[in-house]
Scaffold this motif. Structure first.
Motif, PDB file in Angstrom:
ATOM      1  N   PHE A 138       0.872  -1.195  -0.121  1.00 31.75           N
ATOM      2  CA  PHE A 138      -0.063  -0.170  -0.116  1.00 31.75           C
ATOM      3  C   PHE A 138       0.743   1.254  -0.009  1.00 31.75           C
ATOM      4  N   GLY A 139       2.278   1.115  -0.074  1.00 28.30           N
ATOM      5  CA  GLY A 139       2.895   2.291   0.156  1.00 28.30           C
ATOM      6  C   GLY A 139       3.224   3.021   1.344  1.00 28.30           C
ATOM      7  N   PHE A 140       4.362   3.835   1.527  1.00 32.72           N
ATOM      8  CA  PHE A 140       4.689   4.594   2.638  1.00 32.72           C
ATOM      9  C   PHE A 140       3.679   5.522   3.273  1.00 32.72           C
ATOM     10  N   VAL A 141       3.122   6.233   2.463  1.00 26.05           N
ATOM     11  CA  VAL A 141       2.119   7.262   2.908  1.00 26.05           C
ATOM     12  C   VAL A 141       1.131   6.575   3.791  1.00 26.05           C
ATOM     13  N   LYS A 142       0.441   5.616   3.334  1.00 29.05           N
ATOM     14  CA  LYS A 142      -0.733   5.076   4.018  1.00 29.05           C
ATOM     15  C   LYS A 142      -0.247   4.328   5.347  1.00 29.05           C
ATOM     16  N   ILE A 143       0.678   3.474   5.184  1.00 27.79           N
ATOM     17  CA  ILE A 143       1.505   2.683   6.556  1.00 27.79           C
ATOM     18  C   ILE A 143       1.908   3.961   7.594  1.00 27.79           C
ATOM     19  N   GLY A 144       2.440   4.817   6.820  1.00 25.88           N
ATOM     20  CA  GLY A 144       2.881   5.909   7.827  1.00 25.88           C
ATOM     21  C   GLY A 144       1.652   6.449   8.613  1.00 25.88           C
ATOM     22  N   ILE A 145       0.794   6.745   8.067  1.00 24.94           N
ATOM     23  CA  ILE A 145      -0.468   7.383   8.677  1.00 24.94           C
ATOM     24  C   ILE A 145      -0.831   6.507   9.639  1.00 24.94           C
ATOM     25  N   ILE A 146      -1.175   5.221   9.229  1.00 23.37           N
ATOM     26  CA  ILE A 146      -1.716   4.150  10.120  1.00 23.37           C
ATOM     27  C   ILE A 146      -0.728   4.072  11.345  1.00 23.37           C
ATOM     28  N   TYR A 147       0.653   3.847  11.290  1.00 22.38           N
ATOM     29  CA  TYR A 147       1.440   3.653  12.201  1.00 22.38           C
ATOM     30  C   TYR A 147       1.444   4.722  13.365  1.00 22.38           C
ATOM     31  N   LEU A 148       1.665   6.007  12.815  1.00 21.97           N
ATOM     32  CA  LEU A 148       1.646   7.288  13.857  1.00 21.97           C
ATOM     33  C   LEU A 148       0.228   7.471  14.366  1.00 21.97           C
ATOM     34  N   LEU A 149      -0.762   7.482  13.582  1.00 28.73           N
ATOM     35  CA  LEU A 149      -1.928   7.725  14.559  1.00 28.73           C
ATOM     36  C   LEU A 149      -2.477   6.695  15.325  1.00 28.73           C
ATOM     37  N   SER A 150      -2.338   5.320  14.902  1.00 29.91           N
ATOM     38  CA  SER A 150      -2.624   4.289  15.900  1.00 29.91           C
ATOM     39  C   SER A 150      -1.730   4.419  17.279  1.00 29.91           C
ATOM     40  N   GLY A 151      -0.260   4.760  16.944  1.00 27.15           N
ATOM     41  CA  GLY A 151       0.423   4.992  18.231  1.00 27.15           C
ATOM     42  C   GLY A 151      -0.378   6.072  19.241  1.00 27.15           C
ATOM     43  N   PHE A 152      -0.654   7.215  18.595  1.00 29.66           N
ATOM     44  CA  PHE A 152      -1.404   8.093  19.294  1.00 29.66           C
ATOM     45  C   PHE A 152      -2.650   7.783  19.762  1.00 29.66           C
ATOM     46  N   GLY A 153      -3.284   6.877  19.039  1.00 28.35           N
ATOM     47  CA  GLY A 153      -4.526   6.618  19.733  1.00 28.35           C
ATOM     48  C   GLY A 153      -4.126   5.544  20.698  1.00 28.35           C
ATOM     49  N   GLY A 154      -3.404   4.703  20.802  1.00 28.73           N
ATOM     50  CA  GLY A 154      -3.019   3.771  21.829  1.00 28.73           C
ATOM     51  C   GLY A 154      -2.670   4.599  22.917  1.00 28.73           C
ATOM     52  N   SER A 155      -1.847   5.859  22.828  1.00 28.46           N
ATOM     53  CA  SER A 155      -1.282   6.638  23.904  1.00 28.46           C
ATOM     54  C   SER A 155      -2.499   7.392  24.488  1.00 28.46           C
ATOM     55  N   VAL A 156      -3.498   7.728  23.635  1.00 30.59           N
ATOM     56  CA  VAL A 156      -4.605   8.517  24.391  1.00 30.59           C
ATOM     57  C   VAL A 156      -5.468   7.584  25.369  1.00 30.59           C
ATOM     58  N   LEU A 157      -5.851   6.101  24.842  1.00 30.49           N
ATOM     59  CA  LEU A 157      -6.412   5.341  25.604  1.00 30.49           C
ATOM     60  C   LEU A 157      -5.817   5.218  27.104  1.00 30.49           C
ATOM     61  N   SER A 158      -4.473   4.745  26.803  1.00 26.67           N
ATOM     62  CA  SER A 158      -3.550   4.301  27.897  1.00 26.67           C
ATOM     63  C   SER A 158      -3.454   5.430  28.979  1.00 26.67           C
ATOM     64  N   CYS A 159      -3.481   6.813  28.672  1.00 28.54           N
ATOM     65  CA  CYS A 159      -3.416   7.877  29.486  1.00 28.54           C
ATOM     66  C   CYS A 159      -4.718   8.085  30.340  1.00 28.54           C
ATOM     67  N   LEU A 160      -5.859   7.787  29.422  1.00 25.83           N
ATOM     68  CA  LEU A 160      -6.950   7.867  30.101  1.00 25.83           C
ATOM     69  C   LEU A 160      -7.414   6.986  31.377  1.00 25.83           C
ATOM     70  N   PHE A 161      -6.564   5.764  31.162  1.00 27.23           N
ATOM     71  CA  PHE A 161      -6.577   4.940  32.343  1.00 27.23           C
ATOM     72  C   PHE A 161      -5.736   4.708  33.341  1.00 27.23           C
ATOM     73  N   ILE A 162      -4.378   4.974  32.919  1.00 26.86           N
ATOM     74  CA  ILE A 162      -3.330   4.603  33.555  1.00 26.86           C
ATOM     75  C   ILE A 162      -2.637   5.931  34.210  1.00 26.86           C
ATOM     76  N   ARG A 163      -2.620   6.337  35.583  1.00 27.59           N
ATOM     77  CA  ARG A 163      -2.186   7.711  36.049  1.00 27.59           C
ATOM     78  C   ARG A 163      -0.855   7.598  36.723  1.00 27.59           C
ATOM     79  N   ASN A 164      -0.770   6.405  37.469  1.00 29.60           N
ATOM     80  CA  ASN A 164       0.419   6.338  38.272  1.00 29.60           C
ATOM     81  C   ASN A 164       1.874   5.671  37.875  1.00 29.60           C
ATOM     82  N   ASN A 165       1.709   5.273  36.496  1.00 31.92           N
ATOM     83  CA  ASN A 165       2.870   4.398  35.939  1.00 31.92           C
ATOM     84  C   ASN A 165       3.172   5.242  34.497  1.00 31.92           C
ATOM     85  N   ILE A 166       4.313   5.081  34.353  1.00 29.79           N
ATOM     86  CA  ILE A 166       4.763   5.442  32.977  1.00 29.79           C
ATOM     87  C   ILE A 166       4.489   4.433  31.921  1.00 29.79           C
TER      88      ILE A 166
END
Length: 316
Positions: A138-166
């Protein structure tokens, strides 16, 4: 109608209505991501400088012949890596810093950090096996978008629930690629041969990896958030056109396809786009308002740790 054998990477015999073999992209972005992750880990070990900062309360530095790149004592970090204070300094995900310190950049910087060599090697091997195949298709543009936005989405959900650990690691982005593989298979269902076997194999892999996330000290919220984001992005970015669309200019006008994509692909595209915008916007707003995810989902602690007689879970 003859179909392309996508699993095998080859083509079956096609006529004028057949599906054109797709361009084989050269994978360079995923290898660059690997190099970047390794480089950031080396930088974090250099900043850590165990021989100088370690006070010796938890043992000596490991592999002292590496000098300032030597690892923290195994009692402190069994993954052969830096201290938690170094990871925090380098950009680890930490609720206080993100919400109260207004350091939203940590939602992205944390996906380039790893807790140790074991953590890094496991994630980079997964990235190579999953990411290169997707980038070639599928090319680097689409996979790059998926990789970075998915990492961001994972960070958002993680930070919503985990407060006392890094939290650190590319796992959210990697689960996003797995989610994109699943949605790509679903939205392009009619193109695949051996589709049921491919679906079952992929589902088993995803379930096993999510199951590992219920072990203590594993941030399964980042996995789930990345997977959800990647799943939606796959429906948006990875649909393939109908068979014959590429070659339709060689056909009589009466035989040409009226639409590039099938109706269900358009439905999935629109629905996924709406859900993705809602998920990322609502999740980010809730996070920066300081809301605790457990206030809205009291049972969600079971998604990241299931208490047993062998271990206890810290829900906070």
């Amino acid at each position: 109608m003859p179909r392309r054998d996508l699993e095998g990477g080859g083509t079956k015999n096609t006529d004028s209505h057949g599906y054109d073999p797709e361009t084989k992209w050269t994978s360079w972005l995923v290898p660059m991501f690997v190099v970047a992750n390794v480089g950031v880990f080396i930088a974090s070990m250099y900043v850590n400088n165990c021989p100088r900062t370690n006070l010796g309360f938890q043992g000596d530095c490991v592999a002292r012949f590496l000098g300032r790149l030597s690892f923290q004592p195994l009692q402190e970090n069994p993954l052969f890596g830096p201290s938690s204070s170094t990871l925090t300094k380098m950009g680890a995900l930490k609720w206080d810093s993100v919400v109260k310190g207004h350091e939203g950049w940590r939602l992205v910087s944390c996906i380039w950090l790893h807790a140790g060599v074991i953590h890094l090697v496991a994630n980079m091997l997964s990235l190579v096996f999953i990411g290169i195949r997707l980038e070639q298709q599928f090319g680097f543009v689409k996979i790059g978008i998926i990789y970075l936005l998915s990492g961001f989405g994972g960070s958002v959900l993680s930070c919503l629930f985990i407060r006392n650990n890094i939290s650190v690691g590319a796992s959210g982005a990697l689960f996003g690629l797995l989610g994109a593989m699943l949605s790509e298979l679903i939205t392009n269902w009619t193109i695949y041969t051996n589709k049921v076997a491919a679906l079952l194999t992929l589902v088993v892999i995803i379930v096993i990896n999510l199951g590992i996330g219920i072990l203590p000290h594993v941030d399964n919220f980042a996995h789930i958030g990345g997977f959800m984001t990647g799943l939606l992005l796959g429906f948006i970015l990875l649909p393939r056109p109908q068979f014959g669309w590429v070659e339709q200019h060689h056909l009589p006008s009466a035989s040409r396809l009226k639409s590039k994509y099938k109706p269900y692909q358009y439905v999935l595209w629109i629905l996924s786009l709406v859900l993705l915008i809602l998920w990322l916007s609502i999740g980010t707003v809730m996070l920066f308002k300081g809301e605790n995810g457990y206030d809205h989902c009291h049972w969600c602690h079971y998604l990241t740790c299931v208490p047993t007689s062998k271990w206890k879970c810290n829900e906070s």
